[in-house]
Design a protein around this motif. Structure first.
Motif, PDB file in Angstrom:
ATOM      1  N   PHE A  94      21.048  44.031  16.416  1.00 44.13           N
ATOM      2  CA  PHE A  94      20.465  43.049  17.329  1.00 44.13           C
ATOM      3  C   PHE A  94      20.298  41.748  16.550  1.00 44.13           C
ATOM      4  CE2 PHE A  94      18.609  47.090  19.051  1.00 44.13           C
ATOM      5  CZ  PHE A  94      19.301  47.085  20.253  1.00 44.13           C
ATOM      6  N   PRO A  95      21.278  40.862  16.590  1.00 41.56           N
ATOM      7  CA  PRO A  95      21.238  39.659  15.742  1.00 41.56           C
ATOM      8  C   PRO A  95      20.244  38.607  16.238  1.00 41.56           C
ATOM      9  CG  PRO A  95      23.169  39.630  17.153  1.00 41.56           C
ATOM     10  CD  PRO A  95      22.514  40.962  17.380  1.00 41.56           C
ATOM     11  N   LEU A  96      19.684  37.880  15.301  1.00 44.11           N
ATOM     12  CA  LEU A  96      18.822  36.746  15.628  1.00 44.11           C
ATOM     13  C   LEU A  96      19.690  35.505  15.813  1.00 44.11           C
ATOM     14  CD1 LEU A  96      15.783  37.115  13.170  1.00 44.11           C
ATOM     15  CD2 LEU A  96      15.901  37.755  15.577  1.00 44.11           C
ATOM     16  N   VAL A  97      19.486  34.806  16.911  1.00 39.80           N
ATOM     17  CA  VAL A  97      20.193  33.539  17.114  1.00 39.80           C
ATOM     18  C   VAL A  97      19.370  32.373  16.580  1.00 39.80           C
ATOM     19  CG1 VAL A  97      21.520  34.348  19.084  1.00 39.80           C
ATOM     20  CG2 VAL A  97      19.272  33.392  19.471  1.00 39.80           C
ATOM     21  N   ARG A  98      18.082  32.616  16.375  1.00 40.38           N
ATOM     22  CA  ARG A  98      17.198  31.674  15.697  1.00 40.38           C
ATOM     23  C   ARG A  98      16.308  32.478  14.747  1.00 40.38           C
ATOM     24  NH1 ARG A  98      15.989  26.572  17.832  1.00 40.38           N
ATOM     25  NH2 ARG A  98      17.926  25.667  18.636  1.00 40.38           N
ATOM     26  N   GLY A  99      16.170  31.998  13.518  1.00 39.30           N
ATOM     27  CA  GLY A  99      15.373  32.711  12.544  1.00 39.30           C
ATOM     28  C   GLY A  99      16.226  33.501  11.581  1.00 39.30           C
ATOM     29  N   ASN A 100      15.580  34.046  10.549  1.00 32.29           N
ATOM     30  CA  ASN A 100      16.260  34.800   9.497  1.00 32.29           C
ATOM     31  C   ASN A 100      15.628  36.183   9.392  1.00 32.29           C
ATOM     32  OD1 ASN A 100      17.243  35.860   7.047  1.00 32.29           O
ATOM     33  ND2 ASN A 100      17.495  33.814   6.182  1.00 32.29           N
ATOM     34  N   VAL A 101      16.469  37.237   9.475  1.00 34.28           N
ATOM     35  CA  VAL A 101      15.935  38.601   9.476  1.00 34.28           C
ATOM     36  C   VAL A 101      15.179  38.912   8.184  1.00 34.28           C
ATOM     37  CG1 VAL A 101      17.673  39.494  11.052  1.00 34.28           C
ATOM     38  CG2 VAL A 101      18.145  39.492   8.603  1.00 34.28           C
TER      39      VAL A 101
ATOM     40  N   ILE B 115      11.135  36.558  20.524  1.00 33.02           N
ATOM     41  CA  ILE B 115      11.446  36.697  21.943  1.00 33.02           C
ATOM     42  C   ILE B 115      12.962  36.742  22.140  1.00 33.02           C
ATOM     43  CG2 ILE B 115       9.312  35.586  22.703  1.00 33.02           C
ATOM     44  CD1 ILE B 115      10.867  33.012  23.125  1.00 33.02           C
ATOM     45  N   SER B 116      13.381  37.266  23.265  1.00 33.08           N
ATOM     46  CA  SER B 116      14.810  37.329  23.582  1.00 33.08           C
ATOM     47  C   SER B 116      15.294  35.986  24.106  1.00 33.08           C
ATOM     48  CB  SER B 116      15.061  38.415  24.626  1.00 33.08           C
ATOM     49  OG  SER B 116      14.440  38.070  25.853  1.00 33.08           O
ATOM     50  N   GLU B 117      16.606  35.843  24.224  1.00 36.48           N
ATOM     51  CA  GLU B 117      17.188  34.607  24.754  1.00 36.48           C
ATOM     52  C   GLU B 117      16.697  34.333  26.173  1.00 36.48           C
ATOM     53  OE1 GLU B 117      21.572  34.090  22.882  1.00 36.48           O
ATOM     54  OE2 GLU B 117      21.249  35.937  24.036  1.00 36.48           O
ATOM     55  N   SER B 118      16.624  35.399  26.987  1.00 38.36           N
ATOM     56  CA  SER B 118      16.186  35.211  28.372  1.00 38.36           C
ATOM     57  C   SER B 118      14.739  34.730  28.433  1.00 38.36           C
ATOM     58  CB  SER B 118      16.348  36.519  29.148  1.00 38.36           C
ATOM     59  OG  SER B 118      15.611  37.564  28.544  1.00 38.36           O
ATOM     60  N   MET B 119      13.871  35.232  27.533  1.00 38.47           N
ATOM     61  CA  MET B 119      12.483  34.768  27.509  1.00 38.47           C
ATOM     62  C   MET B 119      12.394  33.344  26.973  1.00 38.47           C
ATOM     63  SD  MET B 119      10.372  36.954  28.789  1.00 38.47           S
ATOM     64  CE  MET B 119       8.734  36.748  28.100  1.00 38.47           C
ATOM     65  N   ALA B 120      13.257  32.998  26.029  1.00 41.81           N
ATOM     66  CA  ALA B 120      13.277  31.623  25.504  1.00 41.81           C
ATOM     67  C   ALA B 120      13.624  30.641  26.619  1.00 41.81           C
ATOM     68  CB  ALA B 120      14.274  31.516  24.358  1.00 41.81           C
TER      69      ALA B 120
ATOM     70  N   TRP C  14      16.920  25.374  25.767  1.00 38.21           N
ATOM     71  CA  TRP C  14      16.025  25.758  24.670  1.00 38.21           C
ATOM     72  C   TRP C  14      16.725  25.730  23.316  1.00 38.21           C
ATOM     73  CZ3 TRP C  14      17.296  29.805  21.545  1.00 38.21           C
ATOM     74  CH2 TRP C  14      18.254  30.707  22.030  1.00 38.21           C
ATOM     75  N   ALA C  15      18.035  26.020  23.302  1.00 38.61           N
ATOM     76  CA  ALA C  15      18.764  26.075  22.028  1.00 38.61           C
ATOM     77  C   ALA C  15      18.834  24.711  21.346  1.00 38.61           C
ATOM     78  CB  ALA C  15      20.175  26.617  22.253  1.00 38.61           C
ATOM     79  N   LYS C  16      18.593  23.631  22.110  1.00 42.75           N
ATOM     80  CA  LYS C  16      18.651  22.285  21.534  1.00 42.75           C
ATOM     81  C   LYS C  16      17.275  21.806  21.058  1.00 42.75           C
ATOM     82  CE  LYS C  16      22.425  21.068  24.683  1.00 42.75           C
ATOM     83  NZ  LYS C  16      22.863  20.152  25.776  1.00 42.75           N
ATOM     84  N   ILE C  17      16.269  22.672  21.246  1.00 46.28           N
ATOM     85  CA  ILE C  17      14.901  22.288  20.895  1.00 46.28           C
ATOM     86  C   ILE C  17      14.450  23.045  19.652  1.00 46.28           C
ATOM     87  CG2 ILE C  17      12.528  22.148  21.746  1.00 46.28           C
ATOM     88  CD1 ILE C  17      13.649  22.344  24.585  1.00 46.28           C
ATOM     89  N   ALA C  18      13.668  22.416  18.806  1.00 49.86           N
ATOM     90  CA  ALA C  18      13.097  23.086  17.631  1.00 49.86           C
ATOM     91  C   ALA C  18      11.893  23.909  18.094  1.00 49.86           C
ATOM     92  CB  ALA C  18      12.701  22.065  16.575  1.00 49.86           C
ATOM     93  N   ILE C  19      12.146  25.183  18.418  1.00 50.97           N
ATOM     94  CA  ILE C  19      11.074  26.010  18.993  1.00 50.97           C
ATOM     95  C   ILE C  19      10.428  26.950  17.977  1.00 50.97           C
ATOM     96  CG2 ILE C  19      12.077  25.921  21.307  1.00 50.97           C
ATOM     97  CD1 ILE C  19      13.212  28.697  20.828  1.00 50.97           C
ATOM     98  N   LEU C  20      11.068  27.170  16.814  1.00 48.50           N
ATOM     99  CA  LEU C  20      10.468  28.057  15.824  1.00 48.50           C
ATOM    100  C   LEU C  20       9.141  27.485  15.328  1.00 48.50           C
ATOM    101  CD1 LEU C  20      13.488  29.262  13.637  1.00 48.50           C
ATOM    102  CD2 LEU C  20      12.438  30.371  15.610  1.00 48.50           C
ATOM    103  N   GLY C  21       8.149  28.361  15.237  1.00 47.20           N
ATOM    104  CA  GLY C  21       6.823  27.927  14.813  1.00 47.20           C
ATOM    105  C   GLY C  21       5.904  27.573  15.972  1.00 47.20           C
TER     106      GLY C  21
END
Length: 337
Positions: free
Chosen positions: A207-214, A226-231, A239-246
């Motif tokens: 289950f790969p992370l599309v944002r973040g480091n395992v 969270i999953s892509e659908s929840m993002a 959402w992929a264009k936004i800095a959402i980590l943290g």
């Protein structure tokens, strides 16, 4: 002793004459040769025999190559048309009988196709995992008053003991279930599938992370993935264009969590489905009773080394609960992913 015809002429005839005609032609030539010997003498009969042999090397008697042979008579277009007409007439003449047979054949083919599609679908589950053939779920066979029961959940401390006690185990991970309302800013969502997992969840399964480091996720109890659908639900389609980590989240409006990553949506052919992932440390902090030996709350998965003797290992782990939890009735078994 009768005079024999020229052997060389017979060999020549054998080279060129079709096998199914050779015996008949050669027999006639030999009879004619014997007659001509008596009528005109051996020398003139031999010359005549050679002439007759050369005369029989004709298109109808010459050998043909396999690829030049004619098609079987039943493959001629005229014969095929004839067979088709006869079949249609027979079907039309016996309408009821033909209808029953056609309907039965159609239903049979449809059933076979449906069964084949179902089996293909079932066998495709979890095959996307890189190491699916060496991953097993540890399950319990519990002895109760009215018989033996198969139970999929196991105690939380089981996984670390398997790693420590058995060199055959390369990796373990635990999966538990949780529920709650997740809030980010003014947006709230009730997670359909909220799981409690070990950090090894991302390396044991694919289950790969599309944002973040395992390597850096779930190091603390206050993280969430969270999953892509929840993002998309929380931050919109871009959402992929936004800095959402943290970004901060609230769980059940009381525990503050930090977004540590976004995981790719689980494939449809996965028996593990999720919207939100919480670290096992979260449950250890807020629900310590769930992490005791007498509490079955987790699905325990092990990845075995390639050289492992599966039968021998399965026998070794049977009494693991007796060893640590003094449970003499419950046995452990392995269930292939």
């Amino acid at each position: 002793m009768p005079t024999a015809p020229p052997k060389l002429a017979d060999r020549l005839l054998g080279l060129f004459c079709a096998p199914h005609r050779l015996e008949e032609v050669q027999g006639d030539l030999h009879e004619e040769f014997a007659y001509q010997v008596q009528r005109m003498g051996e020398r003139r009969a031999r010359w005549r025999y050679w002439r007759d042999v050369l005369g029989f090397i004709k298109p109808f008697a010459i050998k043909r190559k396999p690829e030049s042979t004619l098609s079987p008579f039943f493959l001629y277009p005229d014969m095929l048309r004839s067979y088709l007409k006869i079949s249609l007439r027979s079907l039309w003449k016996n309408k009821v009988y033909s209808g029953i047979n056609v309907a039965g054949l159609s239903v049979g083919l449809a059933c076979c196709l449906a069964i084949g599609l179902y089996i293909t679908d079932e066998l495709s589950y979890d095959r996307f995992n890189t190491h699916y053939d060496s991953i097993y779920r540890v399950v319990e066979k519990q002895k109760q008053a009215d018989g033996l029961y198969n139970v999929a959940v196991t105690p939380a401390p089981l996984a670390p003991t398997l790693t420590n006690d058995f060199p055959e185990v390369r990796q373990t991970t635990r999966i538990g279930r949780w529920s709650g309302l997740l809030t980010q800013g003014r947006q709230s969502a009730e997670a359909t599938d909220m799981l409690i997992v070990d950090p090894s969840f991302f390396t044991l399964f694919s289950f790969p992370l599309v944002r973040g480091n395992v390597r850096n996720v779930f190091l603390s109890a206050n993280e969430v993935i969270i999953s892509e659908s929840m993002a998309e639900r929380f931050f919109g389609p871009d959402w992929a264009k936004i800095a959402i980590l943290g970004k901060p989240f609230l769980l059940n409006r009381e525990h503050t969590l930090t977004l540590a990553g976004v995981v790719k949506n689980a494939p449809n052919h996965s028996h593990i489905q999720f919207d939100v992932l919480l670290p096992l440390k979260y449950q250890e902090r807020y629900d310590p009773w769930s992490n005791k030996w007498n509490s079955n709350n987790y699905h325990t998965y092990v990845r075995l080394r390639p050289e492992t003797n599966l039968v021998s290992f399965a026998e070794k782990i049977q009494l693991q609960l007796k060893r640590y939890a003094n449970d003499k009735e419950t046995m452990l078994e392995l269930q292939p992913l």
